[in-house]
Design an enzyme around this catalytic site. Structure first.
Site, short mmCIF file in Angstrom:
data_model
loop_
_atom_site.label_atom_id
_atom_site.label_comp_id
_atom_site.label_asym_id
_atom_site.label_seq_id
_atom_site.Cartn_x
_atom_site.Cartn_y
_atom_site.Cartn_z
N ASP A 49 0.83 -1.21 0.00
CA ASP A 49 0.00 0.00 0.00
C ASP A 49 0.86 1.26 0.00
OD1 ASP A 49 -2.74 1.36 0.65
OD2 ASP A 49 -1.36 2.16 2.15
N TYR A 54 2.14 10.67 -0.13
CA TYR A 54 3.31 10.35 0.69
C TYR A 54 4.54 11.03 0.09
CZ TYR A 54 0.32 6.73 2.78
OH TYR A 54 -0.71 6.06 3.40
N GLN A 177 -10.29 1.76 4.09
CA GLN A 177 -9.02 1.72 4.82
C GLN A 177 -9.08 2.71 5.99
OE1 GLN A 177 -4.42 2.77 3.98
NE2 GLN A 177 -5.30 1.33 2.53
N GLN A 290 11.68 -6.78 11.28
CA GLN A 290 10.37 -6.37 11.81
C GLN A 290 9.24 -7.11 11.08
OE1 GLN A 290 11.06 -2.22 10.92
NE2 GLN A 290 11.22 -1.69 13.08
#
Length: 324
Positions: A49, A54, A177, A290
């Site tokens: 996504d 951004y 979302q 992670q």
């Protein structure tokens, strides 16, 4: 990895998806993006996504470059439209003009022929909803996007959009979302119910509450220097979580995770995925390790007694609402 359908559509996405992180286009950040996406594929993640807003397109460029080595049919990609991408009056919102122009711009930045899910990043009260939905429908017909979705729309707005789509015989929206985590649960009131009625699946962001639900921030201690909260350029909402009662609650939640021999992040993600109607939870990552840790959450099945213990713990911060 496990996979779920997005709403009533036939599209299947990994229960854990990978979202864009803030990027400024440096070589080091691109290397990190490449490494994280490589690890995501190894772990079975097929959903990625991003958004045009951004860093004004840099996030899309980084994501597109990192996905370039992989077969386009092997992953699902979403991006978004709404926030300003220029200084002009038509460089924002959900008008037909802005949607059409930004879809083309996103495709160029991504270096792709189509987008799997194209989200209306927020609701636009300056544009008729039918204008927005017709534009999304036309992009589907043109093959530039495959599905339409919305982000952070209210239950009433989702209901209105679904009604318009039926009345005009448009392709239905398949995904919403919203933010969803142990501290921000507004979708439980109405959004989940309305979305289920309309065949819309939730692909949620910030399931770890901006990293608070990893346990890296402790009560009565200094903020770690390398953490997001210590970076004024990107900390944003996270600082509103940094209250003693919230951090003490997180510490208690960590104790529950330790009893189950899992990490707090895995507990938090499994808690999100317990809900019917959640198609995927989007994580962010700056390191491959992670991702490797977080995807283990799909194997965690929280029993009723554990869920009850979590609810009792969360009552300590009842009514908490981060500043936005």
């Amino acid at each position: 990895m496990k996979y779920r359908r997005v709403g009533n559509s036939g599209l299947k996405v990994s229960e854990i998806g990978l979202g864009s992180w803030l990027t400024y286009g440096t070589a080091a950040e691109q290397e990190a993006a490449d490494a994280c996406i490589r690890k995501a594929f190894e772990c079975g993640i097929n959903f990625f996504d991003t958004a045009n807003a951004y860093n004004r397109g840099a996030g899309e460029e980084a994501m597109g470059a990192a996905l370039k080595p992989y077969s386009r049919s092997n992953y699902v990609l979403s991006t978004k439209v709404f926030f300003p991408m220029g200084e002009g009056p038509n460089d924002r919102g959900l008008s037909r003009k802005h949607i059409m122009e930004q879809c083309e711009a996103s495709l160029k930045r991504l270096g792709m022929d189509y987008i799997d899910i194209y989200y209306c990043h927020r609701y636009d009260d300056q544009t008729p909803t039918d204008e927005t939905l017709r534009a999304i429908d036309d992009l589907i017909t043109q093959g530039k996007i495959i599905y339409g979705g919305v982000s952070e729309w209210s239950a009433a707005q989702i209901k209105e959009a679904a009604g318009i789509s039926k009345r005009l015989n448009l392709h239905p929206l398949v995904s919403n979302q919203p933010i969803y985590n142990m501290f921000e649960r507004y979708i439980e009131d109405e959004v989940l119910k309305v979305s289920e009625e309309e065949g819309i699946g939730q692909i949620v962001f910030s399931p770890l509450a901006q990293g608070i639900l990893t346990g890296k921030y402790k009560p009565r201690t200094q903020i770690p220097q390398e953490s997001r909260a210590a970076n004024d350029n990107v900390n944003g909402v996270i600082n509103s979580y940094l209250k003693e009662n919230v951090l003490e609650c997180v510490q208690d939640l960590e104790g529950i995770a330790q009893e189950l021999d899992i990490s707090l992040a895995q507990l938090s993600l499994a808690w999100v995925l317990r809900k019917q109607g959640i198609s995927s939870a989007l994580i962010g990552a700056s390191r491959p390790e992670q991702i490797e840790e977080n995807v283990k959450a799909v194997q965690v099945n929280l029993q009723a007694d554990v869920l009850e213990k979590i609810e009792k713990t969360l009552k300590k911060v009842e009514g908490f609402a981060p500043l936005r």
